[in-house]
Design a protein around this motif. Sequence first.
Motif, short mmCIF file in Angstrom:
data_model
loop_
_atom_site.label_atom_id
_atom_site.label_comp_id
_atom_site.label_asym_id
_atom_site.label_seq_id
_atom_site.Cartn_x
_atom_site.Cartn_y
_atom_site.Cartn_z
N UNK A 47 -63.68 -18.66 -13.89
CA UNK A 47 -62.88 -19.54 -13.04
C UNK A 47 -62.75 -20.91 -13.67
N UNK A 48 -63.84 -21.39 -14.27
CA UNK A 48 -63.78 -22.69 -14.96
C UNK A 48 -62.79 -22.64 -16.11
N UNK A 49 -62.80 -21.54 -16.83
CA UNK A 49 -61.89 -21.43 -17.97
C UNK A 49 -60.44 -21.32 -17.49
N UNK A 50 -60.23 -20.60 -16.39
CA UNK A 50 -58.88 -20.51 -15.86
C UNK A 50 -58.41 -21.88 -15.36
N UNK A 51 -59.33 -22.65 -14.77
CA UNK A 51 -58.95 -23.99 -14.31
C UNK A 51 -58.53 -24.88 -15.48
N UNK A 52 -59.25 -24.77 -16.60
CA UNK A 52 -58.85 -25.53 -17.79
C UNK A 52 -57.46 -25.12 -18.26
N UNK A 53 -57.22 -23.80 -18.25
CA UNK A 53 -55.91 -23.32 -18.69
C UNK A 53 -54.81 -23.80 -17.75
N UNK A 54 -55.06 -23.78 -16.44
CA UNK A 54 -54.07 -24.26 -15.49
C UNK A 54 -53.79 -25.75 -15.71
N UNK A 55 -54.82 -26.50 -16.07
CA UNK A 55 -54.61 -27.91 -16.38
C UNK A 55 -53.69 -28.07 -17.58
N UNK A 56 -53.90 -27.24 -18.60
CA UNK A 56 -53.02 -27.28 -19.77
C UNK A 56 -51.58 -26.93 -19.39
#
Length: 751
Positions: free
Chosen positions: A228-237
């Motif tokens: 989920x943390x990694x997906x959140x980073x990707x969504x920020x990008x």
Amino acid sequence: MLQVAEEAFRGGNFELAAEIYGSELAGLPQPERGLCLRRADALARAGRMAEALDAYGAAARLARLRPEELRELAESVALSIRDKELRLPPWGGGGGAEGEGLGDPACCRPPELFACPLCRRLLCEPVTLHCGHTHCRRCAEPGDCGRCHRPRRPAEPAPAPAAAPPPAARPRVNVVLGNLLHKWFGAESRARRLRAEGDALRERQELPAALEKYNQALEMAPCKCSLIAQRAELCTLMKNYQQALHDADILCRNKPHWPAGHYVKAKALSGLERTEEALKEFLYCVALNPEWSSMKKEAQKIMCEMFFPAFENVHDSLTAPFSSRTSHTRLKPAFLSSINTQSAVEDNSVAGSSKDTMFRLTKTPSQESDVFRSTDSSVTHHVLDLYFDDNKKSLGAILSSLPGVGLKRKLSSDMRDLQSLDVPSKILKKDGDVLPENTTDTSSEIPTTLVDASDFECSLCMRLFYEPVTTPCGHTFCLKCLERCLDHNPLCPLCKEKLSEFLASRTYKKTVLTEELIVRYLPEELSERKKVYEEEMKELSNLNKDVPIFVCTMAFPTIPCPLHVFEPRYRLMIRRCMETGTKQFGMCLADELKGFADHGCILEIRDVKFFPDGRSVVDTVGVRRFRVLSHGQRDGYNTANIEYLEDKKVEGPEYEELVRLHDSVYDQAVAWFTSLKDNMKVQILNHFGSMPGKEPEPQSNPSGPAWYWWLLAVLPLENRAQLAILAMTSLKDRLIAIRRVLIFVTRKRPR
């Protein structure tokens, strides 16, 4: 005094340092910016935040503050949050590298044995490097090992300047370990692979495809936190800040002490331009890990913009209201309006209480304009002060009392602000707002029902791996089994891939992970396998029974005998002699009827030099003579049961006669060698070395004097004649025989 103040600051006596700096400032006709900053740092470290902010404001009045000048302020606020809000023990260090705190939480970490040394996640497409350590394939591709920091490949000679360097081959997956991962960590392994595919797509900037991979991984991953943390980073990008904030909020509620959750939340809030809330999350990151330098810089930057806008060289005579200088700031209009509006927020239920958690701002606009004119005026008398008193208010109270940070928002000591964020109307996946509490603990031991010895079986010997070695093509074998195969053919026994480079290095490293798994999960089977191996080594170490025999040429005690080994059977024989530690084998002449002669000499290996094609040059020297009792074979090479030969010693008159004969034959040998032509002497010296000196005691060596064997090797005799002399156990008989040979060769020499 300034030196005393600096020493007090370094020693942790911040109160004293602040007083000295204040006294020095009071004695100056004009404030000095450097002293204002040092006083502000000392006040911040002492926990006197309101005074510290006033001191920083005085420095800002002289010249614009830079974010790096607020380092002490950011650290002090964060450490106080750690102590009073998070109630964590004092920081003991342990961080340091950029990206501290972004590691996976404990619930998402794999067993230590199955963690990649570089990414620390479950191995994905495990690749065993030349050094024997195993990494994820993507982690292994750059080059160095994460454990021993050795190059992925063995050192190779530099190519010629004109030749282009060959492209590096992509490392192959370790078949044994790959199968184990799928068997022991089915769902985790599939999710890990999808995640790795998403990472690769993200690196290629194929962000929507990467997001789809992360979503698929989330559907099957037992523990979802790090995903989920990694997906959140990707969504920020992807600038989908609402989804990133939704994911981050889930993490912060369920893993409040995991820095990565607050990190992704801070980035999402920054993207939404909710600067004040982002500051709170950046401070959380620093509070959880005070050595997280990048988060500290982010907090310093926001503090600099919020507390000390870009007003440079504001003079005392300047009386323009604060609100008229909005064009010089980068703060949001909402913040300016809140700080220029007289606010009084009060909760009647707690009015008059000294423990009131409501923030109250009572300064007038005219008073606000005096903020940057005098260090005595308190622009932030209420800022953070509520938190650092004995009441120990919550983090929400701290940040809400900052200028423009939720001035009309009721504070909470139980982190209700973390749970009141707006959830986006469209959620990408049905993760729910709360992570599963009973997530699979991948750090537990592997169930015994999943452990099968056949998963660790060598395909060559059909036994448990002993000293497992993995080839560059990904197949694993026992070290000794692989070496025997490479003696015959430089190809992988299973896939037939060429292993010339692997063979040339001759530095086979055991596959560390495979061996560790066998030690942990199959101790009894390993004990039995080790027992069998030790029995084999013990049998091979016996230098009287089944002694390996190299059938080639004549060898003599004390005389060097260099050998060129190229036959597979003798490669195996030489290697076994090295492995057992004896480093000895027998040398015999060939015999048409028996296979090899009944007498020979034991050779001891001094050095072995291997060639890339498997051949080797073996440097040996003769040790002692033996007689063959019985002939045999093992794995293609000859063996024999032997007994060692020693000269029969004589005493009295016989000994005196032996000494005279010995000295006479020695002198005769020296005279013969001296009479040879120079070119012949050079050839002999190059091959056999110099003639050993005469020994004072001819019977000191069980095989006789060394010069005798040197002479026997040099004299032009047929092998059968040399063999007959080698078999003699009487030194007198051998001396007489060699004297006859010397007389014969002297007479036959052309004049």
